[in-house]
Design an enzyme around this catalytic site. Structure first.
Site, short mmCIF file in Angstrom:
data_model
loop_
_atom_site.label_atom_id
_atom_site.label_comp_id
_atom_site.label_asym_id
_atom_site.label_seq_id
_atom_site.Cartn_x
_atom_site.Cartn_y
_atom_site.Cartn_z
N TRP A 211 0.99 -1.32 -0.12
CA TRP A 211 0.03 -0.11 0.01
C TRP A 211 0.87 1.33 0.10
O TRP A 211 0.40 2.46 -0.18
CB TRP A 211 -0.72 0.10 1.18
CG TRP A 211 -0.41 0.08 2.51
CD1 TRP A 211 0.64 -0.53 3.26
CD2 TRP A 211 -0.41 1.25 3.39
NE1 TRP A 211 0.92 0.06 4.40
CE2 TRP A 211 0.50 1.01 4.47
CE3 TRP A 211 -1.22 2.48 3.48
CZ2 TRP A 211 0.25 1.95 5.59
CZ3 TRP A 211 -1.35 3.41 4.55
CH2 TRP A 211 -0.29 3.25 5.73
N ASP A 212 2.13 1.07 0.36
CA ASP A 212 3.01 2.25 0.47
C ASP A 212 2.98 3.06 -1.14
O ASP A 212 3.05 4.23 -0.83
CB ASP A 212 4.45 1.70 0.45
CG ASP A 212 4.75 0.84 1.60
OD1 ASP A 212 3.93 0.01 2.17
OD2 ASP A 212 6.25 0.57 1.87
N GLU B 295 1.14 -1.73 13.11
CA GLU B 295 1.46 -3.20 13.09
C GLU B 295 1.82 -3.75 14.50
O GLU B 295 1.93 -4.87 14.89
CB GLU B 295 2.02 -3.55 12.33
CG GLU B 295 1.67 -3.58 10.77
CD GLU B 295 2.88 -4.10 9.73
OE1 GLU B 295 3.76 -4.22 9.99
OE2 GLU B 295 2.14 -3.97 8.47
N LYS C 288 3.68 2.13 16.26
CA LYS C 288 4.85 1.82 15.14
C LYS C 288 4.92 2.97 14.31
O LYS C 288 5.93 3.27 13.91
CB LYS C 288 4.54 0.34 14.53
CG LYS C 288 5.72 0.15 13.53
CD LYS C 288 5.34 -1.06 12.70
CE LYS C 288 6.29 -1.72 11.79
NZ LYS C 288 6.01 -2.75 10.93
N GLN C 289 3.74 3.13 13.61
CA GLN C 289 3.59 4.28 12.85
C GLN C 289 2.29 5.07 12.77
O GLN C 289 1.28 4.46 13.40
CB GLN C 289 3.70 3.76 11.32
CG GLN C 289 2.79 2.64 11.05
CD GLN C 289 2.94 1.68 9.76
OE1 GLN C 289 3.48 0.57 10.20
NE2 GLN C 289 3.01 2.03 8.58
C1 BGC Z 1 5.03 -1.09 7.50
C2 BGC Z 1 3.90 -1.42 6.36
C3 BGC Z 1 4.68 -1.15 5.15
C4 BGC Z 1 5.38 -2.32 5.00
C5 BGC Z 1 6.52 -2.22 4.03
C6 BGC Z 1 6.01 -2.25 7.53
O1 BGC Z 1 6.93 -2.18 8.40
O2 BGC Z 1 4.32 -1.33 8.75
O3 BGC Z 1 2.96 -0.23 6.71
O4 BGC Z 1 3.65 -1.48 4.03
O5 BGC Z 1 6.66 -2.20 6.20
O6 BGC Z 1 7.00 -0.71 3.94
#
Ligand code: BGC
Length: 767
Positions: free
Chosen positions: A358-359, A487, A595-596
């Site tokens: 999804w990035d 996550e 995390k984000q």
């Molecule tokens: C992130 C995801 C991301 C993936 C690839 C993961 O660490 O939590 O949001 O899509 O990395 O960049």
């Protein structure tokens, strides 16, 4: 944070000492690519110490059989990954019969530079091998003019002896992925050949039980040199082809070879034409001569920079950071091929398998919208459109309707197998739709929705309508069992971001159907959308549950988030960070640490729906628990920090995103660069500091200048216009470089910027 390269240059990444301990980190940072292929910053010659040799070809992937402890129904059978491909840079070097190995030789004056302006990687060093001292200079580039072409020039000067230099340029397809699930190689030999100054290796990906495409790739090399050889011979065997060239050398003399390589694949040509095509490309390019080919490369990179460069005055670290990010992002993808996408590590490592996440939609698309032609962004959308049927199958596999785009994919099928991500991180589906909105809103190209976009919008709406459930007690729709972008918290109920996005997708689908009923009924009929269905979508959207806490007056990340034990990141002992390298997964999942961007991701997407105060309250609450252990995180927080006038925080987070890999913030860059989050530095400047928005089809800016900077400027494509924006301590200049007169809002005031003219807005600088 660990900055490996301390000499800061605004256009170059400079390594001025040889690295043994952190060689993998250096190799990641010195990666190069041209959208078609790319590689880590490995040495050409043999190296006996730790190294991760990796070259990858875009769109060539292999379905590696899934490895998992306990199988769960619905898991994909394979994990797709881009295989480590032919080592085509290899040139072994012998000095008077002794192998040149920087792992063992006495090395002086080691210097390597990645020249981002010109798209070249150059290395120089002096090495002493058993008393024989040589000076070497090696230049390599992957052409952005002839995408199949790689070029290396290897020069050696004798500093203290008369003797012999032997070069052994080779091609080697017997390579492995470090992350292969069953320690297999993914290649089988097809054929090899060699002649004087020539070699080829053809290999194909192994047959697989999952019936995914098998790829054949041909690598062909031609060698050129500046001096008569004493011996010039060749050999080949399975997977391997080489040349051996011996030159006499006198003290102070330099000998040089040029290695030209062309890589062709069955993605573009018939298998039996691969070698011929590669030879054709090589002939054409070699006839131009090394200098011309190099100059063409430089010119093409300079042209890219003309439209995309961001200049920052007063902060070399920030300047180098943004250029590095754009350089690596554009080295991974520049939109020439709608079958390709942007893997989170691009061509620089194996983690994430080079697949699409999804990035791309959430982070990368806006950069391409702002810096390249609209076709590039359209190609990114078409990639998903072309995978719609697979996304429908994917939803079906989970017992749901409509389309669920995979978390990780090459061909539209899910190829990731952690249930809490594969089955539950469904917010990704919303970003596919948000990208369609973003693209049409930015470019004004509504035709895209009529022709393609609506099919995706409808199927995703159908997915959400089948994924919600009605909580009869409360009379509200809910979404249980999900993982939000954070996550570090799995299998939660009513993740606000997911619910909000689902609600928006349903409303956006209805809005488009109403519009198309008037403008293009064919696209409504094609999707069999009835009035009842649209009504049902709107009813769900209307009654979607969105967790909120009255007392704290904040959005709640998910149902029981506020029941956790709360400790601020700043109160954690520093040696606990990064948590993912110091804590057990169990401890992370129970903790309050984020995390984000999660709630903040929603506020970012729908920034015009929240007031200044709402943004500030939510930012302040969530930021204090966020560890930014996803590289995607700091940019989003930086943008919101700008919106709430917290410039110091915005700057701190900008640095973290722009220098994430150069300063190895998350202590994981040795695995490869964080390519998709490279877009975050651009977002932080353009949408953060410059406050660019395109809400309601109007271009607006709300610029702020970080204290440390004297000024910054950038160009932007917006619809038919090209604008130059300059922000300095006195104010803002906006120049309309190309296109008709355009309306621009600056600090909520309307201006018309005429073609070839500029407006200057003077302001009292914010502290
Ligand atoms: C992130 C995801 C991301 C993936 C690839 C993961 O660490 O939590 O949001 O899509 O990395 O960049």
């Amino acid at each position: 944070m660990k900055r490996l390269f301390n000499t800061i240059d605004e256009w170059k990444i400079i390594q001025d000492k040889i690295e043994f301990e952190e060689n993998r980190l250096a190799e990641s940072i010195m990666s190069i690519g041209n959208g078609y292929m790319g590689m880590r910053g490995n040495y050409e010659e043999y190296y006996s110490k730790d190294s991760h040799r990796g070259s990858y070809i875009g769109g060539v992937w292999y379905p590696d059989k899934t490895r998992v402890g306990w199988w769960k129904n619905g898991y994909p059978n394979y994990f797709g990954k881009v295989p480590n491909s032919v080592n085509f840079i290899g040139i072994d070097v012998y000095i008077n019969g002794k192998i040149l190995d920087l792992g063992k030789a006495e090395v002086k004056d080691f210097y390597r530079e990645l020249d981002m302006k010109n798209g070249t990687l150059t290395r120089k060093f002096i090495a002493n091998i058993d008393g024989y001292e040589i000076e070497a200079k090696v230049t390599r580039f992957l052409s952005i003019v002839a995408k199949e072409l790689g070029v290396i020039k290897y020069e050696i000067k004798s500093l203290n002896f008369d003797g012999e230099i032997m070069f052994c340029p080779y091609l080697d397809s017997n390579v492995k992925n470090e992350d292969s699930n069953y320690d297999e190689t993914f290649w089988v030999n097809v054929s090899t050949d060699s002649k004087n100054n020539y070699g080829n290796v053809v290999a194909k990906t192994k047959d697989n039980p999952f019936n995914t495409e098998v790829f054949t790739i041909a690598s062909v090399m031609n060698i050129r040199f500046n001096k008569e050889t004493k011996l010039n011979t060749y050999s080949n065997r399975e997977y391997y082809s080489d040349n051996t060239l011996i030159f006499d050398i006198k003290e102070s003399e330099t000998v040089a070879i040029e290695k030209y390589i062309a890589i062709t694949t069955t993605r573009d040509y018939e298998e039996n034409k691969l070698v011929e095509k590669a030879e054709y490309i090589l002939n054409k390019e070699i006839n131009k001569g090394y200098e011309t080919v190099l100059q063409e490369q430089i010119k093409a990179w300079n042209k890219r920079w003309e439209t995309s460069d961001i200049k920052i005055d007063g902060d070399d670290l920030a300047q180098q950071g943004i250029r590095y990010n754009l350089f690596q992002l554009f080295s991974t993808y520049y939109g020439d091929d709608s079958r390709l996408n942007i893997g989170p590590k691009g061509f620089t490592g194996e983690k994430y398998g080079g697949a699409t996440y999804w990035d791309t939609e959430a982070y990368c698309l806006p950069v391409y919208l702002g810096t390249t032609s609209k076709e590039v962004s359209k190609n990114l959308l078409l990639y998903r459109y072309n995978q719609l049927e697979k996304a429908k199958e994917n939803a079906q596999k989970l017992g749901l309707e409509g389309a669920l785009y995979p978390m990780v994919t090459f061909n539209g099928e899910e190829c990731h197998n952690e249930w809490e991500i594969t089955f539950e991180e469904i917010h990704r589906n919303g970003s596919i739709i948000y990208a369609i909105y973003n693209y049409t809103n930015y470019t004004g190209d509504y035709e895209y929705i009529k022709e393609y976009g609506i099919d995706v919008i409808v199927e995703v709406a159908r997915f959400w309508a089948s994924r919600v459930h009605l909580n009869k007690r409360k009379g509200l729709y809910m979404i249980h069992g999900v993982t939000g972008p954070n996550e570090y918290d799995n299998n939660v109920n009513n993740n606000w971001y997911t619910n909000y996005l689902a609600k928006w997708c349903l409303e956006y689908a209805a809005e488009n159907i109403f519009k198309l009923e008037k403008e293009c009924i064919e696209s409504v009929n094609r999707n069999n959308v009835s009035k009842e269905e649209v009504k049902m979508w709107l009813n769900i959207a209307d009654k979607m549950y969105l967790p909120y806490d009255e007392e704290l007056d904040i959005i709640v990340q998910h149902d029981d988030f506020l029941d956790k034990e709360f400790i601020k990141v700043n109160d954690l002992p520093k040696n606990n960070l990064p948590l993912n390298q110091n804590w057990s997964w169990d401890k992370i999942l129970r903790s309050c640490f984020i995390k984000q961007a999660d709630v903040l991701q929603g506020i970012y997407y729908f920034n015009d729906k929240f007031t200044f105060k709402e943004k500030k309250r939510n930012f302040e609450f969530y930021e204090s628990y966020t560890v930014h252990e996803s590289s995607l995180s700091p940019s989003i927080y930086s943008i919101i920090a700008c919106e709430i006038d917290n410039l110091d925080k915005a700057y701190e987070l900008y640095s973290r995103t722009a220098r994430l890999d150069l300063d190895n913030y998350n202590n994981d860059t040795e695995d490869g660069l964080h390519i998709t989050s490279m877009s975050g530095a651009w977002l932080s400047i353009i949408q953060g500091f410059a406050g660019m928005r395109t809400n309601n089809q109007t271009l607006s800016f709300n610029p702020k200048l970080p204290n440390k900077w004297n000024s910054y400027s950038f160009n932007i494509n917006y619809r038919e216009n090209k604008l130059k924006i300059e922000v300095n301590k006195d104010g803002i200049n906006i120049t309309n470089l190309e296109g008709n007169d355009i309306e621009v809002n600056v600090y909520d005031k309307k201006y018309i910027v005429k073609n070839n003219e500029y407006i200057a807005y003077r302001y009292v600088a914010l502290s």
